[in-house]
Scaffold this motif. Sequence first.
Motif, mmCIF file in Angstrom:
data_model
loop_
_atom_site.group_PDB
_atom_site.id
_atom_site.type_symbol
_atom_site.label_atom_id
_atom_site.label_comp_id
_atom_site.label_asym_id
_atom_site.label_seq_id
_atom_site.Cartn_x
_atom_site.Cartn_y
_atom_site.Cartn_z
ATOM 1 N N UNK A 274 0.892 8.576 -8.931
ATOM 2 C CA UNK A 274 1.776 8.783 -7.638
ATOM 3 C C UNK A 274 1.083 8.400 -6.314
ATOM 4 N N UNK A 275 2.137 8.337 -5.207
ATOM 5 C CA UNK A 275 1.220 8.376 -3.930
ATOM 6 C C UNK A 275 0.715 9.698 -3.548
ATOM 7 N N UNK A 276 -0.442 9.817 -2.919
ATOM 8 C CA UNK A 276 -1.109 11.034 -2.730
ATOM 9 C C UNK A 276 -0.162 11.998 -1.760
ATOM 10 N N UNK A 277 -0.276 13.142 -1.897
ATOM 11 C CA UNK A 277 0.221 14.311 -0.929
ATOM 12 C C UNK A 277 -0.945 15.061 -0.106
ATOM 13 N N UNK A 278 -1.176 14.309 0.778
ATOM 14 C CA UNK A 278 -2.409 14.661 1.862
ATOM 15 C C UNK A 278 -1.665 15.465 2.884
ATOM 16 N N UNK A 279 -2.666 16.442 3.286
ATOM 17 C CA UNK A 279 -2.392 17.233 4.642
ATOM 18 C C UNK A 279 -2.718 16.455 5.645
ATOM 19 N N UNK A 280 -2.107 16.494 6.970
ATOM 20 C CA UNK A 280 -2.574 15.638 8.102
ATOM 21 C C UNK A 280 -3.919 15.675 8.348
ATOM 22 N N UNK A 281 -4.716 14.773 8.635
ATOM 23 C CA UNK A 281 -5.903 14.712 8.852
ATOM 24 C C UNK A 281 -6.354 15.357 10.326
ATOM 25 N N UNK A 282 -6.960 16.264 10.612
ATOM 26 C CA UNK A 282 -7.179 17.048 11.951
ATOM 27 C C UNK A 282 -8.766 17.253 12.259
ATOM 28 N N UNK A 309 -1.479 8.683 3.768
ATOM 29 C CA UNK A 309 -1.456 8.640 2.389
ATOM 30 C C UNK A 309 -2.097 7.493 1.491
ATOM 31 N N UNK A 310 -2.463 7.837 0.415
ATOM 32 C CA UNK A 310 -2.917 6.616 -0.532
ATOM 33 C C UNK A 310 -1.737 6.151 -1.446
ATOM 34 N N UNK A 311 -1.387 5.031 -1.549
ATOM 35 C CA UNK A 311 -0.332 4.399 -2.125
ATOM 36 C C UNK A 311 -0.038 4.537 -3.846
ATOM 37 N N UNK A 312 1.050 4.900 -4.331
ATOM 38 C CA UNK A 312 1.442 5.028 -5.663
ATOM 39 C C UNK A 312 1.096 3.391 -6.211
ATOM 40 N N UNK A 313 0.566 3.548 -7.597
ATOM 41 C CA UNK A 313 0.014 2.356 -8.262
ATOM 42 C C UNK A 313 0.701 2.379 -9.755
ATOM 43 N N UNK A 314 1.281 1.217 -10.086
ATOM 44 C CA UNK A 314 1.634 1.128 -11.705
ATOM 45 C C UNK A 314 0.787 0.159 -12.111
ATOM 46 N N UNK A 339 5.107 1.707 1.444
ATOM 47 C CA UNK A 339 5.695 3.079 1.377
ATOM 48 C C UNK A 339 4.872 3.885 2.293
ATOM 49 N N UNK A 340 3.529 3.664 2.354
ATOM 50 C CA UNK A 340 2.494 4.777 2.785
ATOM 51 C C UNK A 340 1.932 4.142 4.254
ATOM 52 N N UNK A 341 2.115 2.772 4.341
ATOM 53 C CA UNK A 341 1.248 2.352 5.582
ATOM 54 C C UNK A 341 2.181 1.616 6.560
ATOM 55 N N UNK A 342 3.148 2.184 6.926
ATOM 56 C CA UNK A 342 4.285 1.694 7.916
ATOM 57 C C UNK A 342 3.487 1.614 9.538
ATOM 58 N N UNK A 362 1.299 -0.891 11.265
ATOM 59 C CA UNK A 362 0.413 -1.600 10.425
ATOM 60 C C UNK A 362 1.434 -2.433 9.561
ATOM 61 N N UNK A 363 2.468 -1.983 8.867
ATOM 62 C CA UNK A 363 3.344 -2.640 8.174
ATOM 63 C C UNK A 363 2.901 -3.400 7.088
ATOM 64 N N UNK A 364 2.133 -2.649 6.111
ATOM 65 C CA UNK A 364 1.448 -3.305 5.069
ATOM 66 C C UNK A 364 2.515 -3.961 3.977
ATOM 67 N N UNK A 365 2.300 -4.806 3.268
ATOM 68 C CA UNK A 365 2.891 -5.255 2.166
ATOM 69 C C UNK A 365 2.688 -4.872 0.859
ATOM 70 N N UNK A 366 3.469 -4.590 -0.169
ATOM 71 C CA UNK A 366 2.885 -4.090 -1.382
ATOM 72 C C UNK A 366 2.126 -5.423 -2.083
ATOM 73 N N UNK A 367 1.136 -4.911 -3.055
ATOM 74 C CA UNK A 367 0.454 -5.978 -3.596
ATOM 75 C C UNK A 367 0.707 -6.093 -4.971
ATOM 76 N N UNK A 368 0.495 -7.402 -5.472
ATOM 77 C CA UNK A 368 0.278 -7.225 -7.052
ATOM 78 C C UNK A 368 -1.076 -7.782 -7.421
ATOM 79 N N UNK A 369 -1.721 -7.256 -8.411
ATOM 80 C CA UNK A 369 -3.138 -7.286 -8.594
ATOM 81 C C UNK A 369 -3.435 -7.653 -10.064
#
Length: 467
Positions: A274-282, A309-314, A339-342, A362-369
């Motif tokens: 799953x994508x991470x569930x991180x608190x705000x970095x402060x 957040x770090x992204x979900x990975x399938x 989903x996480x790096x807009x 930032x508007x990152x794109x999903x990756x295929x690896x």
Amino acid sequence: MNDARPPLPAPPRPVRRAAAALALAAVAGSAQATDVFRLEGFGAVSRSMGGVATAQDVGPAGMMTNPATLSLLQAGHTLMGGLDLVTTDIEVQDQATGARVSSGHHGSNRGPYVAPELAYAQRVGAWTFGVGAFAQGGLGTEYGSSSFLSRATGGLDTGLDNSSRLLVLNIPLAASFKVNEALTVGAGIDAMWQGLNLNLLLGADQVGSLIGASRVSGALLPVLGGLPDLRGAHFSLTRNSPLASGINAWGHAERIGMTYQLRPDTRLGAAFTTRSHMADMEGRATLTAVDGVAGQIPLNGNLKIRDFQMPAVLNLGVSHTVSERLQVAADLSRVFWSRVMKDIKVGFVSDGGGDLNILLPQDYKDQNVLAVGAAYQWDARWTWRGGFRIADQALRGSTLFAVIPATPRKHLSAGFGYAVSPAASVDLAWSHAFREHLDNTSLPNTSAPIGVNHAQDNATIAFTWRF
């Protein structure tokens, strides 16, 4: 293939030559990828095989990709300890003037980067349990304070640092269950910590572009706008320590997986993180307004980066036993960066009152690896490995920051395992990220048009003990 096996006779000389040719064919001219802020495989076995781990036994580090692979370990206890070493080669060029700056030893807490790997697994009947600690990834740059990146609008030298260091650590707790001779299932939860050091100068033209796009708000905005000759704004949130960071946060992520023995020589695997569930970095930070008349005006306060957040990975994978000595494996992954790096969401509150909120696009794109790897057991002690990994580019040139050049997408890897005894082995992996070039010629994330070149070498060594 890092578990102890019965002694095998040395292969005949013609077979040795054929195996060597096959190993060279498996890795020569190939490529491997790093997944933006994520390392390209966990543990020396996976790393040397291009990062495959979804359907392949890569030791207890496999719980970071597919917890169901824990059931592939030998019965009893398995303990693994090791180190990751990451070295980078990053250069930024001002395409208008030709000026260049390299990321190097300009500071006291960046590069080469060393991170620990630790994992323990135990088989209890049909169950296997595992716990570990791994660096999931990060980034780091150090450009110093005298390059063109430290010049504010109008060519004003500021002497202010431009640098970054992001470190993401995972502490996985996982369990795998052997349903029958063909099927294993697993699940896990990771405690996560991430810390960020950042020194970033935005020119007045960049600030103006962000304001024009309604990406800046807060009570400090009129204060900055009221300065007689605003040239830029600099954020500094850095601690010069191997691990401690200017801002940090804790959180968690979950993971499920399965493997299925399709045939005696072929295994399939699938896993989802799953994508991470991180608190705000402060933490504490300094915002310095750079003015052509009033000079530099530092404001101390508290800074947050919200919802980083770090992204979900399938992951989907297959492992195939070609012969008694040779195994090949492949993974296909989808990394959901979009989903996480807009935006990078920055919030600053001054000790003297007033706040400033900025959305950095930032508007990152999903990756295929795609990852492909091979392992050849030369004899009872030596196992040779190689692989490659290639990914789509997740970053967009139009939103590239010089301090966040996470651009490599092609790697080549190699390594070996040596059985010190039937119960102990040493594994070593090396992977090379081929140089990737990306340009950004537009506001707001750069003032001067820049071109970034980024190559990288990663090494991992691990010791595994079975008892």
